[in-house]
Motif scaffolding. Structure first.
Motif, PDB file in Angstrom:
ATOM      1  N   ALA A  45       0.820  -1.216   0.000  1.00 59.89           N
ATOM      2  CA  ALA A  45       0.000   0.000   0.000  1.00 59.89           C
ATOM      3  C   ALA A  45       0.850   1.262   0.000  1.00 59.89           C
ATOM      4  N   GLU A  46       2.152   1.118   0.166  1.00 60.66           N
ATOM      5  CA  GLU A  46       3.070   2.254   0.209  1.00 60.66           C
ATOM      6  C   GLU A  46       3.584   2.589  -1.185  1.00 60.66           C
ATOM      7  N   ARG A  47       3.989   3.831  -1.355  1.00 55.40           N
ATOM      8  CA  ARG A  47       4.648   4.268  -2.584  1.00 55.40           C
ATOM      9  C   ARG A  47       5.954   4.944  -2.220  1.00 55.40           C
ATOM     10  N   VAL A  48       6.989   4.645  -2.973  1.00 61.82           N
ATOM     11  CA  VAL A  48       8.316   5.217  -2.768  1.00 61.82           C
ATOM     12  C   VAL A  48       8.730   5.903  -4.056  1.00 61.82           C
ATOM     13  N   THR A  49       9.223   7.119  -3.959  1.00 63.51           N
ATOM     14  CA  THR A  49       9.657   7.855  -5.141  1.00 63.51           C
ATOM     15  C   THR A  49      11.173   8.016  -5.110  1.00 63.51           C
ATOM     16  N   CYS A  50      11.799   7.805  -6.269  1.00 63.94           N
ATOM     17  CA  CYS A  50      13.252   7.934  -6.356  1.00 63.94           C
ATOM     18  C   CYS A  50      13.643   8.383  -7.764  1.00 63.94           C
ATOM     19  N   ILE A  51      14.936   8.548  -7.951  1.00 63.30           N
ATOM     20  CA  ILE A  51      15.474   8.962  -9.239  1.00 63.30           C
ATOM     21  C   ILE A  51      15.693   7.723 -10.099  1.00 63.30           C
TER      22      ILE A  51
ATOM     23  N   THR B 225      11.420   3.040   3.869  1.00 61.87           N
ATOM     24  CA  THR B 225      10.027   2.604   3.991  1.00 61.87           C
ATOM     25  C   THR B 225       9.928   1.375   4.888  1.00 61.87           C
ATOM     26  N   PHE B 226      10.823   0.402   4.690  1.00 57.76           N
ATOM     27  CA  PHE B 226      10.812  -0.798   5.522  1.00 57.76           C
ATOM     28  C   PHE B 226      11.074  -0.447   6.995  1.00 57.76           C
ATOM     29  N   ASN B 227      12.035   0.435   7.238  1.00 58.76           N
ATOM     30  CA  ASN B 227      12.362   0.823   8.614  1.00 58.76           C
ATOM     31  C   ASN B 227      11.204   1.556   9.270  1.00 58.76           C
ATOM     32  N   ARG B 228      10.530   2.409   8.516  1.00 56.61           N
ATOM     33  CA  ARG B 228       9.394   3.149   9.052  1.00 56.61           C
ATOM     34  C   ARG B 228       8.253   2.178   9.383  1.00 56.61           C
ATOM     35  N   ALA B 229       8.037   1.183   8.550  1.00 51.95           N
ATOM     36  CA  ALA B 229       6.976   0.203   8.788  1.00 51.95           C
ATOM     37  C   ALA B 229       7.282  -0.622  10.038  1.00 51.95           C
ATOM     38  N   ARG B 230       8.524  -0.972  10.232  1.00 54.23           N
ATOM     39  CA  ARG B 230       8.907  -1.772  11.405  1.00 54.23           C
ATOM     40  C   ARG B 230       8.802  -0.973  12.699  1.00 54.23           C
ATOM     41  N   SER B 231       9.079   0.340  12.627  1.00 55.43           N
ATOM     42  CA  SER B 231       9.085   1.153  13.845  1.00 55.43           C
ATOM     43  C   SER B 231       7.668   1.553  14.269  1.00 55.43           C
ATOM     44  N   GLY B 232       6.678   1.351  13.384  1.00 58.35           N
ATOM     45  CA  GLY B 232       5.305   1.665  13.740  1.00 58.35           C
ATOM     46  C   GLY B 232       4.889   3.080  13.421  1.00 58.35           C
ATOM     47  N   PHE B 233       5.729   3.843  12.756  1.00 53.55           N
ATOM     48  CA  PHE B 233       5.375   5.222  12.393  1.00 53.55           C
ATOM     49  C   PHE B 233       4.665   5.258  11.074  1.00 53.55           C
TER      50      PHE B 233
END
Length: 86
Positions: free
Chosen positions: A58-64, A78-86
């Motif tokens: 359900a997440e989207r990540v934008t990069c070059i 994104t993975f770290n943010r999902a694991r930390s609960g934020f």
């Protein structure tokens, strides 16, 4: 006040750029393959730039595009943010 100024700035900037093309594809990292959409944008002065959106559930990540390190760092964030609960 600041929020309204930021909103008007973002809306104003969004109107100044046209989408030139969109290309679907995939990005593989750490053994996983993700769907992507690469968009090329054109500024009013005629110059162009691209952004790749990687769909991670359900997440989207934008990069070059074509910058593997940038895309992998964005995925890791994104993975770290999902694991930390934020």
């Amino acid at each position: 006040m600041r929020l309204m100024l930021m909103m008007f700035t973002c809306v104003g900037l969004a109107g100044c750029v046209d989408t030139v093309s969109e290309d679907a594809g995939t990005f593989t990292s750490r053994g996983e393959t993700y769907d992507t959409m690469t968009r090329q944008f054109q500024r009013p002065d005629g110059s162009t730039y691209s952004r790749m959106t990687i769909y991670v559930g359900a997440e989207r990540v934008t990069c070059i595009p074509n910058d593997r390190e940038d895309c992998e760092t964005a995925l890791l964030d994104t993975f770290n943010r999902a694991r930390s609960g934020f």
